[in-house]
Design a protein around this motif. Structure first.
Motif, short mmCIF file in Angstrom:
data_model
loop_
_atom_site.label_atom_id
_atom_site.label_comp_id
_atom_site.label_asym_id
_atom_site.label_seq_id
_atom_site.Cartn_x
_atom_site.Cartn_y
_atom_site.Cartn_z
N VAL A 109 -8.47 -1.91 -7.98
CA VAL A 109 -7.11 -2.41 -7.82
C VAL A 109 -6.39 -1.52 -6.81
CG1 VAL A 109 -6.97 -3.40 -10.13
CG2 VAL A 109 -6.45 -0.98 -9.80
N ASP A 110 -5.26 -1.99 -6.30
CA ASP A 110 -4.41 -1.12 -5.47
C ASP A 110 -3.73 -0.11 -6.38
OD1 ASP A 110 -4.14 -1.95 -2.52
OD2 ASP A 110 -4.10 -3.87 -3.57
N ARG A 111 -3.73 1.15 -5.95
CA ARG A 111 -3.08 2.20 -6.72
C ARG A 111 -2.08 2.94 -5.83
NH1 ARG A 111 -5.01 3.70 -11.78
NH2 ARG A 111 -3.00 4.80 -11.72
N ASP A 112 -0.99 2.25 -5.51
CA ASP A 112 0.05 2.86 -4.69
C ASP A 112 0.77 3.99 -5.41
OD1 ASP A 112 -0.21 1.11 -2.39
OD2 ASP A 112 0.62 -0.46 -3.63
N ASP A 113 0.53 4.11 -6.71
CA ASP A 113 1.15 5.18 -7.48
C ASP A 113 0.38 6.50 -7.35
OD1 ASP A 113 -0.96 3.85 -8.84
OD2 ASP A 113 -0.28 4.62 -10.78
N LEU A 114 -0.77 6.50 -6.70
CA LEU A 114 -1.57 7.71 -6.51
C LEU A 114 -1.42 8.20 -5.07
CD1 LEU A 114 -4.85 6.63 -8.34
CD2 LEU A 114 -2.90 7.89 -9.29
N GLU A 115 -1.46 9.51 -4.90
CA GLU A 115 -1.21 10.10 -3.58
C GLU A 115 -2.16 9.58 -2.52
OE1 GLU A 115 -0.78 14.51 -1.44
OE2 GLU A 115 -1.22 14.35 -3.58
N ASP A 116 -3.44 9.47 -2.87
CA ASP A 116 -4.42 9.00 -1.89
C ASP A 116 -4.86 7.57 -2.17
OD1 ASP A 116 -6.02 9.29 -4.12
OD2 ASP A 116 -7.60 10.44 -3.12
N GLY A 117 -4.11 6.86 -3.00
CA GLY A 117 -4.46 5.48 -3.33
C GLY A 117 -5.72 5.34 -4.15
N GLY A 118 -6.22 6.45 -4.68
CA GLY A 118 -7.47 6.43 -5.45
C GLY A 118 -8.71 6.64 -4.61
N ALA A 119 -8.54 6.99 -3.33
CA ALA A 119 -9.69 7.12 -2.42
C ALA A 119 -10.67 8.19 -2.88
CB ALA A 119 -9.20 7.42 -1.01
N GLY A 120 -10.15 9.29 -3.44
CA GLY A 120 -11.03 10.37 -3.87
C GLY A 120 -11.96 9.93 -4.99
N ILE A 121 -11.41 9.23 -5.99
CA ILE A 121 -12.25 8.72 -7.08
C ILE A 121 -13.23 7.69 -6.55
CG2 ILE A 121 -12.21 7.33 -9.19
CD1 ILE A 121 -11.32 10.11 -9.77
N PHE A 122 -12.78 6.87 -5.61
CA PHE A 122 -13.64 5.86 -4.98
C PHE A 122 -14.85 6.56 -4.33
CE2 PHE A 122 -12.33 1.36 -3.94
CZ PHE A 122 -13.60 0.90 -3.69
N ALA A 123 -14.59 7.58 -3.54
CA ALA A 123 -15.66 8.29 -2.84
C ALA A 123 -16.60 8.98 -3.82
CB ALA A 123 -15.05 9.31 -1.87
N ASP A 124 -16.05 9.62 -4.85
CA ASP A 124 -16.89 10.30 -5.83
C ASP A 124 -17.77 9.32 -6.58
OD1 ASP A 124 -15.76 12.71 -5.11
OD2 ASP A 124 -14.39 12.81 -6.82
N THR A 125 -17.25 8.12 -6.84
CA THR A 125 -18.04 7.09 -7.54
C THR A 125 -19.21 6.64 -6.67
OG1 THR A 125 -16.05 6.33 -8.70
CG2 THR A 125 -17.94 4.84 -8.67
N ILE A 126 -18.98 6.49 -5.38
CA ILE A 126 -20.06 6.11 -4.47
C ILE A 126 -21.13 7.19 -4.43
CG2 ILE A 126 -20.65 5.66 -2.05
CD1 ILE A 126 -17.76 4.47 -1.80
N ARG A 127 -20.71 8.44 -4.28
CA ARG A 127 -21.68 9.55 -4.20
C ARG A 127 -22.49 9.69 -5.49
NH1 ARG A 127 -17.25 12.19 -1.46
NH2 ARG A 127 -17.76 12.42 0.76
N GLU A 128 -21.80 9.63 -6.62
CA GLU A 128 -22.50 9.79 -7.89
C GLU A 128 -23.44 8.63 -8.15
OE1 GLU A 128 -23.44 11.91 -11.37
OE2 GLU A 128 -22.37 12.48 -9.54
N THR A 129 -23.04 7.43 -7.75
CA THR A 129 -23.91 6.26 -7.90
C THR A 129 -25.15 6.40 -7.03
OG1 THR A 129 -22.04 4.82 -8.44
CG2 THR A 129 -24.04 3.75 -7.64
#
Length: 295
Positions: A109-129
């Protein structure tokens, strides 16, 4: 909300078979048991059965509440999303490792309430997967991160094989159908920036038809995407999820979808999937990517 003509009842080519089959049931049980959200279910995708049966699924991270309110989308919305779970990348990757998928789309989802829009969690999920599922093809269907190139760079650096950002509709209808924080030019800029940051990543976008666009406007949008060197395009029929959402202005005939597909190939897209039931995460397009990457 603008008042626009509403189409008549659904034509026969839009009939959908009910989800069924052993693989569908196995994946459904896994998603439920692991408390994973899927866009397949949240957005009421008509191709859920086909994709799950073929080993493809779209996982939604960062919660199931979007901070934007696009008027065509069935996902829940609020000013603030659910609290971020820093353990989500590990949990998602562990779940995917159990599922024997061939291709996964990781979206959020869009997370405009987060500083980076959730990009960090997105990237970590890709790497861990990738660490746990080295043979799994990963597509990241991303938000626009408000045009923040640094946030986008986090996802690009994680190196999914495909990055998608959906333009959704033509320029004229963007403010009608999408949240005011979305933008036609912003989506084009995101796709161009992906190409600049890592030209080895395939880029992808999607257009929903039936919102009141003209043929000329669709072709203009296709040309705009090709001008940003987008590789893969999907075009599908918009279906009104509830009476609160924008009405369907037209049910586009399959013959016109076929013409758009032909025109897209002539424009230079590597692959175009066009049809009433096509969605941005669509098995035919994903099969093309899989074939390109595994050859």
């Amino acid at each position: 909300m603008s008042t626009r003509p509403q189409a008549a009842h659904k034509p026969p080519w839009l009939k959908v078979r009910l989800p069924s089959g052993a693989e569908y049931n196995r994946l459904k049980d896994n998603f439920r048991g692991l408390k994973l959200h899927t866009v397949c279910e949240e957005a009421r995708c008509p191709n859920l059965a086909e994709c799950w049966q073929s080993g493809t699924a779209t996982i939604m991270i960062l919660g199931d509440v979007c901070t934007r309110g696009c008027r065509f989308c069935a996902v829940k919305t609020a000013r603030t999303g659910v609290p971020v779970n820093p353990d989500e990348p590990r949990r998602v990757a562990e779940a995917l490792a159990r599922m024997n998928l061939r291709y996964v789309v990781i979206t959020s989802v869009d997370r405009d309430d987060l500083e980076d829009g959730g990009a960090g969690i997105f990237a970590d999920t890709i790497r861990e997967t990738r660490r746990r599922c080295p043979d799994l093809i990963i597509e990241a269907l991303i938000p626009d991160f408000r045009g923040d190139v640094r946030a986008l760079g986090k996802v690009v650096d994680a190196a999914p094989q495909v990055i998608g950002q959906n333009i959704e509709t033509v320029r004229r209808l963007t403010r009608y159908a999408r949240d005011a924080r979305c933008g036609y030019e912003q989506t084009l800029e995101v796709l161009a920036n992906v190409r600049s940051l890592n030209p080895r990543i395939y880029t992808k976008s999607a257009i929903l038809l039936g919102l009141g666009e003209t043929t000329g406007e669709v072709l203009e949008t296709m040309r705009d995407l090709r001008d940003r060197d987008v590789d893969i395009l999907t075009l599908g029929q918009y279906l009104q999820p509830t009476k609160k959402h924008v009405p369907v202005a037209e049910f586009v005939h399959p013959d016109r979808f076929r013409k758009y597909e032909e025109q897209g190939i002539r424009l230079g897209f590597r692959y175009v999937a066009a049809g009433p039931m096509v969605r941005s995460s669509y098995r035919a397009a994903e099969f093309f990517v899989e074939k390109m990457l595994r050859r």
